[in-house]
Design an enzyme around this catalytic site. Structure first.
Site, PDB file in Angstrom:
ATOM      1  CG  ASP A   1       2.831   3.661  -4.077  1.00  0.00           C
ATOM      2  OD1 ASP A   1       2.470   2.323  -2.864  1.00  0.00           O
ATOM      3  OD2 ASP A   1       3.897   3.351  -4.911  1.00  0.00           O
TER       4      ASP A   1
ATOM      5  NE  ARG B   1      -4.162 -12.397 -22.851  1.00  0.00           N
ATOM      6  CZ  ARG B   1      -4.965 -12.089 -23.575  1.00  0.00           C
ATOM      7  NH1 ARG B   1      -5.822 -11.063 -23.123  1.00  0.00           N
ATOM      8  NH2 ARG B   1      -5.482 -12.828 -24.757  1.00  0.00           N
TER       9      ARG B   1
ATOM     10  CE1 TYR C   1      11.313   0.614  -5.325  1.00  0.00           C
ATOM     11  CE2 TYR C   1       9.316   0.575  -6.838  1.00  0.00           C
ATOM     12  CZ  TYR C   1      10.980   0.674  -6.729  1.00  0.00           C
ATOM     13  OH  TYR C   1      10.670  -1.687  -7.438  1.00  0.00           O
TER      14      TYR C   1
ATOM     15  CE  LYS D   1       7.445  -3.799  -1.953  1.00  0.00           C
ATOM     16  NZ  LYS D   1       7.589  -3.990  -2.847  1.00  0.00           N
TER      17      LYS D   1
END
Length: 371
Positions: free
Chosen positions: A166, A40, A93, A191
């Site tokens: 973004d 982690r 978005y 994406k």
């Protein structure tokens, strides 16, 4: 193709190994090998991805997350507190809008949505002493709005706010927000960076190392990190990012031009078209205009929905940025959460993620579906 991905020193493997491991042997208490103790906190495969992301965005540090929204959440919880304020785009978005309106608003964070193509409107929306961030998507999702990153960076410096960009639609190959004055770049690596519709991920890249340290602390504390196999898949995608984006841009430009000339299309939203409101700014700050095209169907909502079910090569589905072409109806799919809000999208809007298939086949598929 090479940053963070030197051949493995043990075997000479040219592809970074997948360190599918949760914990690491320590050479005595506190004696860590390479700084690794628990995956982690850090994992060598994720480290390779983070080094690569920092390099391609020109940042000092990058962090890889389990999703784009996990990256956004880590950033926002790091820099915001109760009573703080953020200026967001009026065409953001849907997931970002939902995060602000349904999650952070309950914790006392306020937001204002404005047209980020209008610098005066952005400046007027800033609340002195309270606005901690200007949050911009350029190009935006799904209306393909373009914002002047350098101009927004000036407003952020004047007001003491962070400029967060973004960069998912443009990718680091087409646009470099940090070089234009941004403080933080956000990605859904699901994406274009991943590029093959087979991995979910997110990333933050920062210009300032001190902010990077704060974000890394919260990333470890919150734990929504990219797993090693997901990091490996994303690294694989980055290797072909440049050649894929060239093809996406070429195909999207041809699709946008065909749609602009079609009688059943009332408006095409694509920064590469000379008539687009943000065309000149996009031409100045981007290498190319990207692979996303949105348009409004002249027949209205019902016709737009029907069209989405008639294409064959364009697959009806959410997400974007993969090698295959996708079509969707934002109002009923990706942006349903914004219905009834100032960010509601037009009901007749169709969004295309133009893939890398043969251009003539893509044009023929749309022409047949439009009728």
């Amino acid at each position: 193709m090479h940053a963070g991905q030197e051949p493995d020193p043990l075997t000479g493997a040219v592809v970074p190994p997948i360190y599918q491991v949760s914990t690491y042997k320590q050479d005595g208490v506190g004696g860590l090998r390479g700084g690794y103790e628990y995956s982690r906190s850090a994992n060598p495969t994720r480290t390779a991805l983070e080094e690569c992301l920092a390099a391609i965005e020109g940042g000092t540090r990058a962090m890889a997350f389990a999703s784009g929204l996990a990256a956004e959440d880590c950033l926002l919880r790091t820099v915001l507190g109760t009573g703080d304020h953020v200026v967001i785009p009026n065409d953001a978005y849907g997931g970002t809008y939902r995060l602000f309106s349904k999650v952070y608003e309950r914790w006392g964070v306020q937001w204002t949505a404005v047209d980020f193509g209008d610098l005066d409107a952005v400046r007027a929306a800033v609340q002195p002493g309270r606005t901690r961030a200007l949050w911009v998507e350029t190009p935006s999702n799904p209306l393909l709005g373009v914002s002047d990153i350098a101009g927004l960076a000036g407003i952020a410096r004047e007001t003491g706010a962070l400029l967060v960009v973004d960069n998912t639609f443009a990718t680091p190959y087409l646009q470099q927000p940090l070089a234009l004055g941004a403080d933080v770049v956000v990605h859904s690596t699901t994406k274009y960076i991943g590029g093959h519709s087979d991995v979910v991920g997110g990333a933050l890249v920062v210009a300032d190392g001190t902010l990077g340290e704060r974000l890394a602390f919260h990333q470890n504390s919150m734990g929504a990190v990219a797993g090693p196999f997901d990091a490996w898949l994303t690294l694989r995608g980055i290797k072909t990012l440049a050649v894929r984006m060239d093809r996406h841009c070429q195909n999207a430009a041809a699709v946008a031009q065909m749609l602009a000339e079609h009688s059943k299309v009332s408006e095409v939203l694509y920064p590469g078209l000379a008539g687009h409101q943000g065309h000149e700014i996009a031409a100045k700050q981007m290498r190319g205009f990207g692979g996303m095209v949105s348009f409004r169907h002249a027949g209205g909502e019902a016709a737009a929905v029907e069209l989405c079910g008639r294409t064959e090569l364009f697959t009806l589905g959410e997400s974007l940025g993969g090698v295959e072409s996708l079509i969707e109806h934002p109002g009923r799919m990706t942006h349903m959460s914004a219905a009834g809000s100032p960010l509601e999208v037009p009901a007749d809007l169709v969004r295309l993620s133009v893939g890398i298939e043969d251009r003539a086949d893509l044009l023929a598929d749309l022409a047949r579906a439009l009728g």
